[in-house]
Enzyme design. Structure first.
Site, short mmCIF file in Angstrom:
data_model
loop_
_atom_site.label_atom_id
_atom_site.label_comp_id
_atom_site.label_asym_id
_atom_site.label_seq_id
_atom_site.Cartn_x
_atom_site.Cartn_y
_atom_site.Cartn_z
CB VAL A 90 -0.94 -0.01 1.23
CG1 VAL A 90 -1.68 1.31 1.34
CG2 VAL A 90 -1.92 -1.16 1.12
CB VAL A 91 3.46 2.53 2.30
CG1 VAL A 91 4.44 3.70 2.35
CG2 VAL A 91 2.44 2.65 3.43
CE LYS A 93 3.47 0.89 13.28
NZ LYS A 93 3.49 0.87 11.80
CB ILE A 126 1.32 14.25 11.55
CG1 ILE A 126 -0.15 13.91 11.39
CG2 ILE A 126 1.49 15.44 12.48
CD1 ILE A 126 -0.81 13.45 12.67
CD GLU A 171 -4.14 -4.45 8.49
OE1 GLU A 171 -4.49 -5.41 7.76
OE2 GLU A 171 -3.62 -3.40 8.05
CG ASP A 195 0.83 1.10 15.43
OD1 ASP A 195 1.49 0.88 14.39
OD2 ASP A 195 0.32 2.21 15.69
CE LYS A 199 2.35 4.38 14.63
NZ LYS A 199 0.94 4.55 14.22
#
Length: 449
Positions: A16-17, A107, A138, A192, A203, A207
């Protein structure tokens, strides 16, 4: 003057990225060249499934041998968007050894092995950039690392996972239960098929480790971050929060101790006042609130995930790294000079909202209050939670009495003054041993006041 020889880019991963990174590199090629001072050329794309059709990518560039790609020697920048620990770690290290700088969105790897990767980049005189690893599009890492480099950051408080914010926002706005909100998030593609990494806060914890390390110039690893998921948050918790003028968010909180001698990093659900800017962050958006000595309070807000937003952050890093490459320079590396110790969760001081199911008989409140006092936790308010009442209004208690309820049950809600997490844990453990306490229904920290 525009340099004619293109800077060559190897792309590791084309999901996707990665596919969005490749698309933007192609469609915005002229603009990127003008901003960098040289054209950029996609020199190879490493994938797991070579037979898959990838629109806009020359099949001749596709390879399954990622190691050979990063070892070529003519690659200027490696963009790593495959995620996970291995083979990403080995590929990034190999890229440095063969002369390439690296842009990563990984990450998990950075939270676990960021120090080693920075050391490898420095050893070989190369860049390691990773704006896309936290909060998608961001701009956050660069402001913390560069714009606030002359300031002292004291606290970073943020919503850094869009999936969990969507679920909690849905529970808040519609009264839905956790599972119902999760099912909707899954149907809409926000969650997901296996949402564990999001809802159990793995996750967000990764971060938080990255943000704490940059903000406090201290190495903070994933293992240093206290983590608590949001699967136990209920509609009743939101009703309690509303009675306090709050909502509930899954927050990543990185703090410098009051004496400046240590730091903490944690992720957990928390009640936050509706007056706080983070309370109004809706849907799958992310937002991070930064507090520093000179700049004061800063807010960063925007889409925190998705192909295009994350690719935007990757391309921003790519431009910066390519400029450095042309100038024979490198950008900011790891800043860990402060080397502050990371305190345990037990040393964190905050307020708490505790809901207790208790026996409906005289003396319950007195027993509960005594336990709090014995553990040094000061009570701010006590009220009866109206589980079986049509009104959620608080009901006053007389000293030595319990709350009379239909069905012979009572529920106490205690809100404390600020206390250490260790003191609160000891209090809860003692409360559970009381014959008059049938259960501790909910414990929620109160932040952002």
């Amino acid at each position: 003057m525009m340099r004619t020889r293109p800077l060559k880019v190897a792309l590791l991963g084309c999901g996707v990225v990665g596919s969005e990174v490749a698309r933007i590199m192609t469609t915005h090629a002229a603009d990127l060249a003008a901003r960098i001072g040289a054209p950029v050329e996609l020199a190879g794309v490493a994938v797991r499934r070579p037979g898959k059709v990838r629109e806009g990518i020359d099949p001749a560039l596709v390879t399954t041998d990622a190691t050979a790609l990063v070892k070529r020697g003519d690659i200027d920048v490696v963009v790593e968007v495959i995620g996970g620990i291995e083979p990403a770690r080995a590929l990034i290290t190999t890229a440095f050894e063969h002369g390439a700088s690296v842009v990563s969105a990984n990450k998990a790897l950075l939270a676990q092995d960021g120090a080693a990767l920075h050391a490898a980049a420095e050893e070989h005189g190369r860049d390691l950039y990773y704006e896309a690893a936290v909060a998608g599009a961001i701009p956050l890492i660069r402001p913390l690392r560069e714009s606030l480099a002359g300031d002292k950051v004291n606290r970073v408080l943020g919503i850094v996972n869009g999936t969990t914010n969507f679920i909690l926002d849905k529970m808040d706005s519609t009264g839905a239960g956790y599972q119902e909100a999760l099912d909707e998030a899954t149907a809409l593609g926000y969650a997901e098929a296996d949402p564990t990494a999001d809802v159990e806060a793995f996750d967000a914890a990764a971060k938080a480790a990255i943000l704490a390390g940059i903000a406090f110039h201290t190495r903070v690893r994933l293992d240093d971050v206290y983590r608590e998921g949001m699967t136990e948050v209920t509609a009743a918790d939101f009703r309690s929060a509303a009675e306090m003028g709050c909502t509930i968010k899954l927050l990543a909180i990185c703090e410098r101790a009051a004496d400046g001698g240590s730091v903490t990093a944690r992720v957990h659900p928390a009640m936050i006042p509706l007056s706080h800017p983070l309370a109004s962050v809706r849907g799958a958006y992310n937002a991070v609130f930064v507090e520093s000595d000179a700049a004061g309070q800063l807010m960063f807000y925007g889409p925190g995930a998705g192909g295009s937003p994350t690719a935007s952050a990757v391309l921003g890093d790519l431009v910066a790294v390519c400029r450095n490459r042309l100038n024979g320079a490198t950008g900011p590396g790891e800043s860990a000079y402060a080397a502050l110790p990371v305190s345990s969760m037990g040393e964190v001081v905050t307020r708490y909202h505790i809901s207790l199911d208790v026996a409906d008989k005289p003396g319950v409140l007195a027993q509960v209050a005594t336990v709090f006092a014995e553990h040094g936790v000061s009570i701010d308010t006590v009220r009866q939670q109206g589980r079986n009442q049509s009104s959620g209004d608080a009901v006053a208690f007389e000293q030595g009495g319990g709350g009379r309820r239909e069905g012979g049950e009572a529920s106490l809600v205690v809100v404390t003054h600020r206390a250490s997490d260790a003191s609160l844990s000891g209090t809860v453990e003692a409360l559970r041993k009381l014959d008059t306490v049938r259960g501790v229904a909910s414990i929620m920290r109160v932040e952002g006041e």
